[in-house]
Enzyme design. Structure first.
Site, PDB file in Angstrom:
ATOM      1  N   CYS A   1       0.824  -1.218   0.000  1.00 20.06           N
ATOM      2  CA  CYS A   1       0.000   0.000   0.000  1.00 20.06           C
ATOM      3  C   CYS A   1       0.854   1.262   0.000  1.00 20.06           C
ATOM      4  CB  CYS A   1      -0.873   0.000   1.254  1.00 20.06           C
ATOM      5  SG  CYS A   1       0.119   0.121   2.748  1.00 20.06           S
TER       6      CYS A   1
ATOM      7  N   GLY B   1       7.534   9.041  20.335  1.00 20.01           N
ATOM      8  CA  GLY B   1       6.590   9.053  21.455  1.00 20.01           C
ATOM      9  C   GLY B   1       5.567   7.943  21.343  1.00 20.01           C
ATOM     10  N   GLY B   2       5.065   7.722  20.130  1.00 19.87           N
ATOM     11  CA  GLY B   2       4.074   6.656  19.926  1.00 19.87           C
ATOM     12  C   GLY B   2       4.632   5.317  20.361  1.00 19.87           C
ATOM     13  N   ASN B   3       5.887   5.073  20.011  1.00 20.76           N
ATOM     14  CA  ASN B   3       6.529   3.816  20.370  1.00 20.76           C
ATOM     15  C   ASN B   3       6.632   3.691  21.888  1.00 20.76           C
ATOM     16  OD1 ASN B   3       8.868   2.104  21.140  1.00 20.76           O
ATOM     17  ND2 ASN B   3       8.998   1.741  18.940  1.00 20.76           N
TER      18      ASN B   3
ATOM     19  N   PHE C   1      -0.061 -19.984  -5.943  1.00 23.27           N
ATOM     20  CA  PHE C   1       0.765 -21.027  -5.319  1.00 23.27           C
ATOM     21  C   PHE C   1      -0.073 -22.216  -4.851  1.00 23.27           C
ATOM     22  CE2 PHE C   1       2.269 -16.695  -4.086  1.00 23.27           C
ATOM     23  CZ  PHE C   1       3.171 -16.571  -5.126  1.00 23.27           C
TER      24      PHE C   1
ATOM     25  N   GLU D   1       7.224 -25.508 -10.175  1.00 22.09           N
ATOM     26  CA  GLU D   1       7.313 -26.092  -8.839  1.00 22.09           C
ATOM     27  C   GLU D   1       8.656 -26.756  -8.515  1.00 22.09           C
ATOM     28  OE1 GLU D   1       2.979 -27.668  -7.701  1.00 22.09           O
ATOM     29  OE2 GLU D   1       3.594 -28.125  -9.750  1.00 22.09           O
TER      30      GLU D   1
END
Ligand SMILES: Cc1cc2nc3c(=O)[nH]c(=O)nc-3n(C[C@H](O)[C@H](O)[C@H](O)COP(=O)(O)OP(=O)(O)OC[C@H]3O[C@@H](n4cnc5c(N)ncnc54)[C@H](O)[C@@H]3O)c2cc1C
Ligand code: FES
Ligand code: FES
EC number: 1.2.3.7
Length: 1370
Positions: free
Chosen positions: A57, A359-361, A834, A1297
């Site tokens: 993303c 700070g978040g950590n 797969f 494979e």
């Protein structure tokens, strides 16, 4: 109140790809990704994990600083970034870099040209990650690079994509595409591509690369946005639920106001990356964005240290700390900051660190016990923190902060202060004090993007005495964390013990013994003993170079230790101001032989559609815009293995807001069937009784995917297990209760020879040895997805990401109770399969079709990663018991196996496993072979086909047996392998019809050739030398052969020539990223060119392969088993032959009339003359030759770290026989990609379940597929063109494979290294070194490896050293 509309930010203005967006009333929990995918035409940013762990993303975020008139650009994960936080920013997605309309960006073109995109699901994210690195390198004052290159270094180019996952390619071509932009790249290092041919000069090569100009190496910030930002300062707006205070005072007032008064659920937010870990979709009434408060974003330095605002991102902190290393005045601290920065660079990945705040950590660690790296590292250097609680500000130590009760939701962490550690404080020249600092974080993946098993940071002031050659500890701080403890801790007892001591082996030993009592993981922590042993290993590593055993160390016995520990003498290598560090992939070689015989078949053409994959324009199922009124579904699955389902309730009591329906087996108008194979069906939903944890119970249908997911997650299922038999959860229980699936006799393999006789001939026997194998998850980047659209007259059109639309079609018709002609399943491309999108995709499509049928509205689903992992089933685990007889020279005379295959609640493809397993097991001449294989029916999720199903397990079994024999005889394993390789005669005995002609048996020549190309003998000697000289690193090397049988299946094809001479092709096979369309295009061009008229030279450009549509081309079958590409090619060839035959009379007539005829003229004339220009056919392979054998071999070398159990894959050389490759670039991609997926199986991926069989590896946090740092550092692949194979499709062979099996070579090499470690350990213990037989489990993760190398190896070594010393001195 979920679902209730929130008033978001007052007005949100931002740009996406230069386009202006203005929004109001945004739900503040909306992520940027949700908006991009649902609210813009840009679909290149993909959802894959939704937790910051994959990079699918990634977009570029640009921020304009009005004061400095500067733009900051950085990559971020849009799945975690909240939309409200991009106010005033400009977003660039892959489409914004370039696209088919305005022209592609050189990054996209180079990705395509270096064959770096297979399924393409990961590619847009990768392109943006690289773009971000280039844009930022461009801003530096480095020298201007050569035309077409960027200012990136090779190392930076590789690291640019370090957090992006790709499950298809094996990364090597991606690394090449990235490196091709680096100013310091050696052109010789760039791999196989479409830009140049071998032997061209470097200058020519450079000129052939799509040009990077200054304009496409920078990111333009839209002028309109600059103007708007200048007038709109973010303010705290009343009455809304997103606040952006711009001063501390504003923040304080806000916290005091009624806006966020008591009873309001309020959340501070900076990067919002914490929600990647704490995924429960918490609902908050109010959000306060802390990024605009200057006190929280400042960086301040004074005499005492560096102060960093809590909202400063980890990336920015790294920059600041690195800047400190250039500072002259505090020498000792230089190295400390560099080491902290290095450690921080291993937190998550670049695109997370760019928005994740310090700070978040810290708050996550303090409040929720997050296993933080930061807290440990900062604890060791006496960091202080500033906290604002109830309007009161205070400065406390980090240790105190962590020890306090969880921070309440209104307290703010303002900043941290890291003190300068300058020796001047405590030392003088007389005392000769040194400052030492180091940090550690062993993790499943070395470069990060994986939480550590434990982290540690040590700081010490020591005083070495030259006269006595001793070192005294004056001060030390030892911090540990993330090992299964609430917070990072300081090992105070050990510190106290060490201070004032002169370091000796004895002191070290005592310190370690003390540490054992300190670092104790909490109950329930996985690998508890391993984590504790790491702590010991690191303390030893840190201090031993300074103790009296350091003499040996400085002699090189502790490879590399001590060299960078002493901070005073540290200098940073500089290269034009850049820090230099080693590259990840040090070299790679691809050897292919090209053939013009069937031109353009055999050409290494780039993958069809690769550029639109890179630009994000390729349409996957979830990219199809939702039809009007579309609903979204989510599965409710069972959490119990065997239980009655009495009912399902939702928390509010009724259907939650936005939820339209709850669909269960009761709503099925036809049969309760969700999937089918030739062995039977599996129900779509459990009826009254659920048969396994993870089984589908019901389908929630709601207005949005988010609502459906939340509702499904919150649903309460009422189970009842009274009077039910206990579930069968192990193979042993299945045997006890005779719970097996029947294997049809035609699929049950035949024994070979007489095992009793073989055993009688043996000089030695190993009896009833046992091994167990676990499962593996597909980890396709695109999870299961489908869209069902009701059509007129009770018909249903279903778009599905599936490998076998035909069977899905049948299942849907059965379930809906309609004739098959009422159903149409369409599949254009699959974002990785797969095997996982064969059977397991059927119920997903069927559930959507059922819901759409019932509700009369379109219904779609994009299964979230957690549910996908829980429902996937994956590879078959098994238990194997073997007895083997062998001669003293290693020749095996008989092998007897009992195999219990752990299948699940339905047969799926499990009954085919015995056949598959035996095919690959027979790679060696076992003399005689007998077996008893049982396919156990259990109350577990049905296991399904995963790339090389059964073959990979039996390849492992074969090698485990060989290794066991070698170890018993104390022989070199390689000779035991060699002596047991098949002769052509034994091959025929074991494979009967499949063996082919003698010349086709290429394995012996591959075996010998590989020894030469990989310099095997020389390296074996070097490794012996290395192992002799290195105590804590051991190397191993292993050469392994593979034989893999494949079978062609009937496959349809359809070729139509349009009026302008362009060609449309449909085939039974599905494009999964394996290059099927590319090969089909080449084959079409080749076969049609046999008409021999002018203008067919570029026919390949005129061919388009279109989506599979089960009503347009029937009998599509499965895309599985490695042969669908060639079978589809053959079907197309047959069609083309028919068309050529139809066109030939006309062509000859026209040639007669005009002398020559152009392709376009011929076709136009054919239209005028009513020649039928469309044909389809079903290719049915000849029974006698539909099965054939594939051969290959690999040599791998690894290095095991005995202190941590980490294994580094140093080098792999592969030789693989592709017959005459239809497209060597595609086959090369398959070989490398499969091999790396095999590394995942053998070394990394733990698909773990709880005691009820419910999968607990639920996402990227716990399930680790290989990343760019876990591929072999030297990766050489040779595709052997073994010439003419009469019975193969244009002499080609399979590649999808078989190469996966070659990864067993890495496992075997690891075993060899561990064997060395164990011998050393035994010698320290004074035990017999030859007694080192052991089984190495799969996957051989660091805890597994370390345990085999000795969890107590450090203690044992120290005891041995001390004893030796005592012995010497007496
Ligand atoms: C994929 C991934 C991998 C990771 N790997 C690692 C790793 O290996 N090692 C490691 O240490 N960390 C790791 N992390 C954690 C990462 O460092 C944190 O998620 C990040 O630092 C949090 O910062 P943020 O700005 O995004 O916080 P947010 O998500 O915005 O906030 C997190 C929490 O802290 C609160 N909060 C934030 N700032 C403040 C403040 N100043 N005062 C009071 N409360 C506040 C918020 O209200 C919220 O509850 C990883 C994260 C991800 C997503
Ligand atoms: S989807 Fe965002 S990182 Fe995986
Ligand atoms: S190409 Fe990378 S995941 Fe498929």
């Amino acid at each position: 109140m979920r679902g209730q509309r929130q008033k978001g930010i007052q007005r949100l203005v931002f740009a996406v790809n230069g386009q202006r967006f203005e929004l109001s009333d945004v739900d503040p929990s909306t992520t940027l990704l949700e908006f991009l995918r649902l609210g813009t035409p840009f679909k290149s940013a993909k959802l894959s994990c939704g937790e910051g762990g994959c990079g699918a993303c990634v977009v570029l975020l640009s921020k304009y600083d009005t004061v400095k008139d500067q733009v900051e650009d950085f990559s971020i994960s849009s799945c975690l970034t909240l939309l409200c936080s991009v106010n005033g920013c400009s977003i660039t997605t892959a489409e914004g870099l370039g696209n088919s309309k305005v022209g592609f960006h050189p990054i996209q073109e180079r990705f395509a040209g270096f064959h770096a995109s297979q399924c393409g699901f990961c590619t847009p994210g990768l392109c943006v990650s690289l773009f971000s690195a280039i844009v930022n390198a461009e801003k530096t004052n480095r020298p201007e690079p050569f035309l077409g290159f960027s200012k990136l270094t090779v190392c930076e180019a590789e690291k640019a994509i370090a957090g992006n996952l790709c499950r298809c390619t094996g990364y090597r071509p991606i690394i090449d595409a990235c490196k091709s932009f680096a100013a310091d790249v050696d052109m010789e290092d760039l791999g196989f591509n479409t830009f140049w041919r071998k032997g061209e000069s470097n200058e020519l090569k450079k000129s052939r690369l799509p040009l990077l100009t200054h304009n496409n190496a920078i990111c333009m910030f839209p002028e309109f946005l600059k103007k708007e930002i200048k007038v709109t300062v973010p303010v705290a707006s009343e009455g809304y639920c997103w606040y952006s205070p711009v001063s501390l005072q504003q923040l304080k007032s806000l916290l005091q106001s009624n806006e966020v008064g008591n009873g309001t659920s309020m959340k501070f937010v900076v990067g919002n990356t914490g929600s990647g870990y704490y995924k429960q979709q918490e609902h908050h009434d109010k959000y306060i964005d802390l990024r605009y408060v200057p006190e929280l974003s400042m960086i301040r330095k004074d005499q005492m240290g560096i102060e960093i605002g809590a909202a400063v991102t980890i990336s920015r902190a790294v920059e600041v700390l690195k800047e400190e290393t250039k500072c002259e005045f505090h020498q000792g601290g230089k190295m400390m900051f560099k080491k902290i920065a290095d450690h921080l660079e291993k937190i998550a990945s670049g695109f997370i660190r760019n928005s994740a705040s310090i700070g978040g950590n810290l708050v996550m660690a303090q409040r929720k016990y997050f296993p933080s790296d930061l807290t440990t590292v900062l604890l060791a250097v006496d960091t202080m923190v500033d906290v604002m609680a109830a309007q009161r500000q205070e400065r406390i130590t980090l240790e105190e902060f962590l020890g306090r009760p969880p921070l309440d939701s209104r307290s703010v962490l303002l900043s941290i202060k890291i003190p300068y550690w300058d020796l001047s404080r405590n030392s003088s020249p007389e005392t000769n004090t040194e400052l030492l600092f180091d940090t550690y974080r062993p993790a499943p993946r070395p470069l990060g993007n994986a939480l550590p098993y434990l982290n540690a940071a040590f700081l010490a002031e020591v005083s070495p005495s030259k006269s006595s050659n001793t070192t005294m500890v004056k001060e030390c701080k030892l911090a540990f964390g993330a090992y299964g403890t609430k917070h990072s801790i300081r090992a105070r007892m050990v510190e106290k013990f060490l201070i004032g001591k002169v370091l000796s082996g004895g002191v070290l030993y005592d310190a370690i013994k003390l540490l054992e009592t300190v670092v104790i993981p909490e109950d329930g922590t996985s690998y508890s003993a391993y984590r504790s042993s790491l702590a010991i290993g690191f303390l030893f590593k840190f201090l031993s170079p300074l103790s009296d055993i350091s003499v040996e160390i400085s002699n090189g016995l502790l490879n590399g230790y001590g060299s960078t520990l002493l901070l005073k003498n540290y200098t940073i290598e500089q290269n034009n101001g850049r820090l230099t560090s080693p590259t990840l992939l040090s070299s790679a070689k691809q050897v292919v032989q090209l053939s013009q015989k069937y031109h353009p078949v055999g050409e290494p053409l780039k993958k069809s559609g690769a550029t639109i994959q890179a630009s994000g324009e390729a349409v996957f199922v979830d990219d199809i815009p939702s039809p009007r009124n579309c609903l979204h579904g989510a599965f409710i699955y069972s959490r119990k293995p065997l239980a009655r389902v009495n009912g399902i309730k939702f928390k509010p009591g009724s259907l939650p807001d936005g939820v339209t329906a709850l669909i269960s087996f009761k709503d099925i108008p036809g049969e309760n069937v969700g999937s089918m194979t030739i062995f039977g069906t599996e129900p779509l939903f459990a009826d009254e009784l659920t048969q396994c944890a993870g089984q589908r119970i019901a389908f929630v249908v709601a207005d949005t995917q988010k609502l459906a997911d939340v509702a499904a997650n919150d649903a309460l299922v009422d189970y009842d297990i009274e009077n039910l038999e206990p579930p069968i959860l192990s193979v042993e229980q299945a045997v006890e209760r005779s719970s097996f699936y029947e294997v049809p006799p035609f699929l049950y393999p035949k024994a070979v020879g007489d095992v009793s006789k073989g055993m009688a001939e043996a000089d030695h026997k190993i009896l009833s040895a046992e091994i167990k194998l676990g499962s593996q998850y597909y980890f396709y980047m695109e999870t299961q997805t489908a869209l069902a659209v009701p059509d007129e007259d009770n018909c249903m059109v279903v778009y599905s990401s599936i490998q076998c639309p035909e069977f899905c079609h049948v299942v849907i018709a059965k379930c809906l109770g309609v004739p098959e002609h009422n159903v149409r399943v369409i599949t254009r491309r699959v974002g990785g399969g797969f095997g996982g999108k064969s059977i397991k995709a059927m119920p997903v499509a069927t559930a959507c079709a059922l819901a759409a049928h019932k509700l009369g509205r379109p219904v779609r689903i994009y299964v979230n990663r957690k549910t996908d992992m829980i429902m996937a089933g994956g590879r078959h685990p098994m238990k194997i018991t073997y007895s083997v007889g062998f001669k003293s020279n290693g020749k095996i005379t008989a092998l007897q196996l009992e195999i219990l295959i752990k299948a699940g609640m339905s047969a799926d493809i499990s009954p085919v496993m015995p056949h598959n397993m035996l095919c690959a097991l027979k790679k060696y001449d076992w003399g005689a072979l007998s077996f008893d294989i049982k396919v156990c029916r259990t109350n577990l999720q049905s296991r399904s086909a995963m790339r090389a199903p059964g073959e990979v397990q039996s390849t492992f079994i074969a090698e485990a047996v060989i290794e066991h024999v070698a170890s018993t005889l104390s022989m070199e394993v390689d000779s035991v392998r060699h002596i047991n390789l098949h002769s052509y005669d034994s091959l025929r005995l074991f494979f009967e019809g499949g063996a082919g002609e003698p010349l086709e048996y290429t394995l012996p020549s591959i075996w010998d050739k590989l020894a030469l190309t990989s310099c095997l003998d020389h390296r074996i000697e070097m490794i012996k030398e290395f192992n002799k000289n290195n105590r804590w690193q051991k190397r191993g090397i292993s050469r392994v052969p593979i034989v893999h049988e494949v079978m062609q299946r009937p496959t349809p094809g359809k070729v139509s020539i349009l009026r302008d001479g362009s060609v449309v092709v449909e085939v039974g096979g599905i494009e999964l990223g394996q290059g099927l369309w590319t090969k089909v295009k080449q084959m079409t061009a080749y076969a049609l060119s046999l008409i021999q008229c002018d203008g067919t030279g570029d026919l390949v450009e005129k061919v388009r392969v279109i989506q599979s549509d089960t009503l347009s081309l029937i009998q599509g079958g499965f895309t599985a088993g490695s042969t669908t590409s060639e079978s589809s090619c053959e079907a197309v060839r047959l069609c083309c032959n028919i068309l050529v035959e139809r066109l030939t009379p006309l062509k000859e007539k026209l040639v007669e009339q005009m002398g020559a005829v152009k392709w376009e003229t011929l076709i136009l004339q054919a239209y005028l003359n009513a020649v039928d220009l469309s044909t389809n056919t079903l290719y049915v392979p000849e029974f006698s030759s539909m099965q054939y054998l594939n051969y290959g071999a690999a040599v791998s070398e690894v290095e095991v770290n005995l202190l941590t159990g980490e294994t580094t894959f140093l080098r792999t050389d592969i030789t693989y026989d592709c017959g005459q490759s239809l497209n060597p670039a595609v086959d090369l991609g398959q070989i490398e990609g499969a091999f790396v997926q095999g590394i995942g199986f053998f070394m990394l991926e733990e698909y773990s379940e709880n005691s009820d069989g419910l999968v607990v590896a639920e996402g990227t946090w716990t399930y680790k597929i290989p990343t760019v740092d876990t591929i072999p550092k030297q990766f050489n692949v040779e595709i052997l063109s073994s010439g003419h194979h009469e019975k193969r499709v244009l002499s080609s062979k399979a590649s999808g494979e078989p190469p996966l099996l070659l990864a067993v070579s890495i496992h075997c090499a690891t075993r060899a290294a561990i064997e060395e470690a164990r011998k050393q350990l035994l010698s320290w213990r004074g035990q017999d070194e030859s007694d080192s037989t052991f089984q190495l489990p799969v996957p051989a993760t660091p805890p597994v490896v370390k345990e085999l190398c000795g969890l107590d190896s450090v203690e044992t070594f120290l005891q041995w050293t001390m004893a030796t010393k005592c012995g010497n001195s007496t």
